[in-house]
Motif scaffolding. Structure first.
Motif, PDB file in Angstrom:
ATOM      1  N   GLU A 115       2.504  -0.119  -6.224  1.00  0.00           N
ATOM      2  CA  GLU A 115       1.439   0.193  -5.277  1.00  0.00           C
ATOM      3  C   GLU A 115       0.196  -0.627  -5.566  1.00  0.00           C
ATOM      4  OE1 GLU A 115      -1.503   3.959  -4.230  1.00  0.00           O
ATOM      5  OE2 GLU A 115       0.365   4.295  -5.334  1.00  0.00           O
ATOM      6  N   SER A 116      -0.430  -1.131  -4.516  1.00  0.00           N
ATOM      7  CA  SER A 116      -1.710  -1.825  -4.641  1.00  0.00           C
ATOM      8  C   SER A 116      -2.585  -1.447  -3.452  1.00  0.00           C
ATOM      9  CB  SER A 116      -1.517  -3.344  -4.686  1.00  0.00           C
ATOM     10  OG  SER A 116      -2.776  -4.002  -4.638  1.00  0.00           O
ATOM     11  N   VAL A 117      -3.719  -0.823  -3.745  1.00  0.00           N
ATOM     12  CA  VAL A 117      -4.625  -0.406  -2.687  1.00  0.00           C
ATOM     13  C   VAL A 117      -5.287  -1.606  -2.017  1.00  0.00           C
ATOM     14  CG1 VAL A 117      -6.659  -0.214  -4.184  1.00  0.00           C
ATOM     15  CG2 VAL A 117      -6.447   1.272  -2.170  1.00  0.00           C
ATOM     16  N   ARG A 164       0.830  -1.195   0.000  1.00  0.00           N
ATOM     17  CA  ARG A 164       0.000   0.000   0.000  1.00  0.00           C
ATOM     18  C   ARG A 164       0.868   1.250   0.000  1.00  0.00           C
ATOM     19  NH1 ARG A 164      -5.325  -0.607   2.529  1.00  0.00           N
ATOM     20  NH2 ARG A 164      -5.261   1.604   3.073  1.00  0.00           N
ATOM     21  N   ARG A 165       0.290   2.355  -0.438  1.00  0.00           N
ATOM     22  CA  ARG A 165       1.017   3.618  -0.467  1.00  0.00           C
ATOM     23  C   ARG A 165       1.425   4.069   0.934  1.00  0.00           C
ATOM     24  NH1 ARG A 165       1.874   7.330  -4.266  1.00  0.00           N
ATOM     25  NH2 ARG A 165       2.134   9.517  -3.684  1.00  0.00           N
TER      26      ARG A 165
END
Length: 387
Positions: free
Chosen positions: A312-314, A268-269
Motif C-alpha cells: 500500500e502507498s497513500v 492505494r488502499r
C-alpha cells in the motif's frame, strides 16, 4: 648472581651436574610461584571490593528485562547532554561530527527507526539501497546492448561490437525536523523515552520519504519512481474500473519474466478494495482460471495479486474521477527499478536552549538521502484516462 628468570650453571669441578640443574629448576619454580602470588594479590583485593559492594542493601539483582547500556546511555544523553556520559557510555554511542553539535545515535536506536520507516515507505524495503560517503554518486547504466549475433565460420572475419553505457547521477538531500518534548517528561524515569522518540521520528520521516520516493520531483528532494510515468510501459484501463482485473493480468504478462519473478504491486488502499470486489466475479468472464487475489496467511505478510505481493502507498493516485490521466497501479521489480542512496542514516541532538523559557527541549534530527529511477524496463503501469 642468580635471578628469578634465568638459570645459572656452576662448574665447581666437583659434584653431579644433573643435581645442580635440578636444584636450579627447583629454585626457579619457587621464584615464579612467589611472583604469581604477588601479581594476583591486587586482583583478589579488587574482587573482594566488588563482592562487598554487591552485598550491600538495596542492590538489585540483574534483570534481563532492564534496558541495555545503549538505551540507558541515550536516555541520559537526551536528558543531560554528552557531558553526563561516562567513558563506557560514550563508547556505546556513535559520535558524529563535533562541529555539528555532537550528533549521536545508538546502533539499537537507528535500527529501530529504519524498521519503522519501512512500514511507511514500501520502496524503502523493496528498492535497491546503498550508503555513500559523498554528496552524490554516479551509477553506470547500460543504454544499449552489444548488437549482432556474432556467428562466424572457422576462418571468417570477426566484427567488433560494443554496448553503450551511460551514467545515472543521484544527489542526496537533507531532511531535518525536530520534536518538542517537555522537560518534565524527560525527567520522568518511568517513560520509555527511546520508544517514544523513535516512534515519532519514524512516523514523520517515513511519510516524507515515502512521498518523495514515489512522486518526488527531484527539486530539493529525491526523484520519485513515478515522477515521469511516461517513461514506463503502460496498460490502459477504463476509468470506472470495470475492466481492471483483465488489465492487471495484461500488465503482469507485459513485464519481462526476469522482472515479474521478483515483482511487487504498489497501489492505494482504495484500489485494493476495488480489485477485491470485482476479482472473483471477473474470473469467469475473462477466461482466467487461476486465483486473482489472496490474503496473507500470516499476520503482517502482504496479500498477493496473481501470486506477487501487494503493498500500500497513500501517494499513488486513484482511477480518475475528473478529466485527466492517472496511474493508479505500478508493478515491477523495485530493486531493479529504483535506487535509494543514504548519506547520513540518522543524526540527532538535543536543543535545550531555544525552548527553555517554555520548559521545552527540542530533539532535532536530520537525514541525508537521495533516490532516483534506475531501470525503466523493470516496471509497468496501469494507466487510466477520463475525457
Amino acid at each position: 648472581m642468580k635471578t628469578a628468570n634465568a638459570l645459572e650453571f656452576k662448574d665447581s669441578g666437583e659434584g653431579d651436574p644433573i643435581a645442580d640443574v635440578a636444584k636450579e629448576l627447583a629454585e626457579l619454580k619457587v621464584a615464579l610461584e612467589t611472583k604469581a602470588a604477588n601479581d594476583n594479590s591486587k586482583l583478589t583485593e579488587r574482587l573482594d571490593r566488588l563482592e562487598a559492594k554487591l552485598n550491600r542493601p538495596n542492590n538489585r539483582p540483574a534483570n534481563d528485562n532492564e534496558p541495555g547500556l545503549e538505551t540507558k546511555a541515550l536516555n541520559k544523553f537526551l536528558r543531560n547532554g554528552v557531558g553526563a556520559l561516562d567513558d563506557l557510555e560514550r563508547k556505546t554511542l556513535n559520535l558524529g561530527t563535533n562541529t555539528a553539535g555532537g550528533y549521536v545515535v545508538t546502533p539499537e536506536y537507528g535500527k529501530t527507526v529504519l524498521e519503522k520507516l519501512r512500514r511507511y515507505s514500501p520502496l524503502r524495503g523493496l528498492a535497491s539501497a546503498m550508503t555513500i560517503g559523498t554528496t552524490e554518486v554516479y551509477i553506470p547504466t547500460l543504454e544499449t546492448d552489444a548488437d549482432g549475433e556474432g556467428w562466424v565460420t572457422e576462418t571468417g572475419n570477426r566484427t567488433s561490437t560494443e554496448p553503450v553505457f551511460g551514467q545515472l547521477n543521484i544527489k542526496t538531500f537533507e531532511n531535518a525536523r525536530y520534536i518538542p518534548i517537555s522537560q518534565q517528561l524527560l525527567e520522568d524515569a518511568d517513560i520509555d523515552l527511546l520508544s517514544f522518540v523513535a516512534g515519532h521520528i519514524a512516523k514523520i520521516t517515513g511519510k516524507v520519504e515515502a512521498k518523495s520516493f514515489m512522486i518526488g520531483d527531484g527539486n530539493g528532494k529525491p526523484t520519485g519512481l513515478l515522477n515521469t510515468p511516461t517513461n514506463y510501459a503502460s496498460i490502459t484501463a477504463a476509468p470506472d474500473g470495470s475492466d481492471i482485473v483483465g488489465k492487471l493480468i495484461d500488465a503482469f504478462y507485459a513485464l519481462p519474466g526476469e522482472y515479474a519473478a521478483n515483482g511487487s504491486w504498489i497501489m492505494r488502499r482504495e484500489t485494493m478494495g476495488l480489485i477485491r470486489k470485482v476479482a472473483d466475479a471477473a474470473v469467469g468472464s475473462i477466461g482466467y482460471s487461476g486465483p486473482i487475489w489472496s490474503d496473507g496467511l500470516a499476520n503482517g505478510t502482504p496479500a498477493t495479486l496473481l501470486g506477487r505481493p501487494v503493498y500500500e502507498s497513500v501517494d499513488m493516485s486513484l482511477l480518475p474521477t475528473a478529466s485527466g490521466t492517472t496511474y493508479p497501479v505500478v508493478f515491477g521489480d523495485m530493486e531493479s527499478a529504483y535506487q535509494i542512496v543514504d548519506r547520513v542514516g540518522l543524526a540527532i541532538r538535543v536543543d535545550d536552549l531555544t525552548g527553555a523559557d517554555n520548559g521545552v527541549v527540542k530533539v532535532r534530527w536530520r537525514r541525508r538521502v537521495g533516490g532516483a529511477p534506475l531501470l525503466n524496463e523493470a516496471a509497468v503501469l496501469i494507466k487510466s484516462t477520463k475525457p
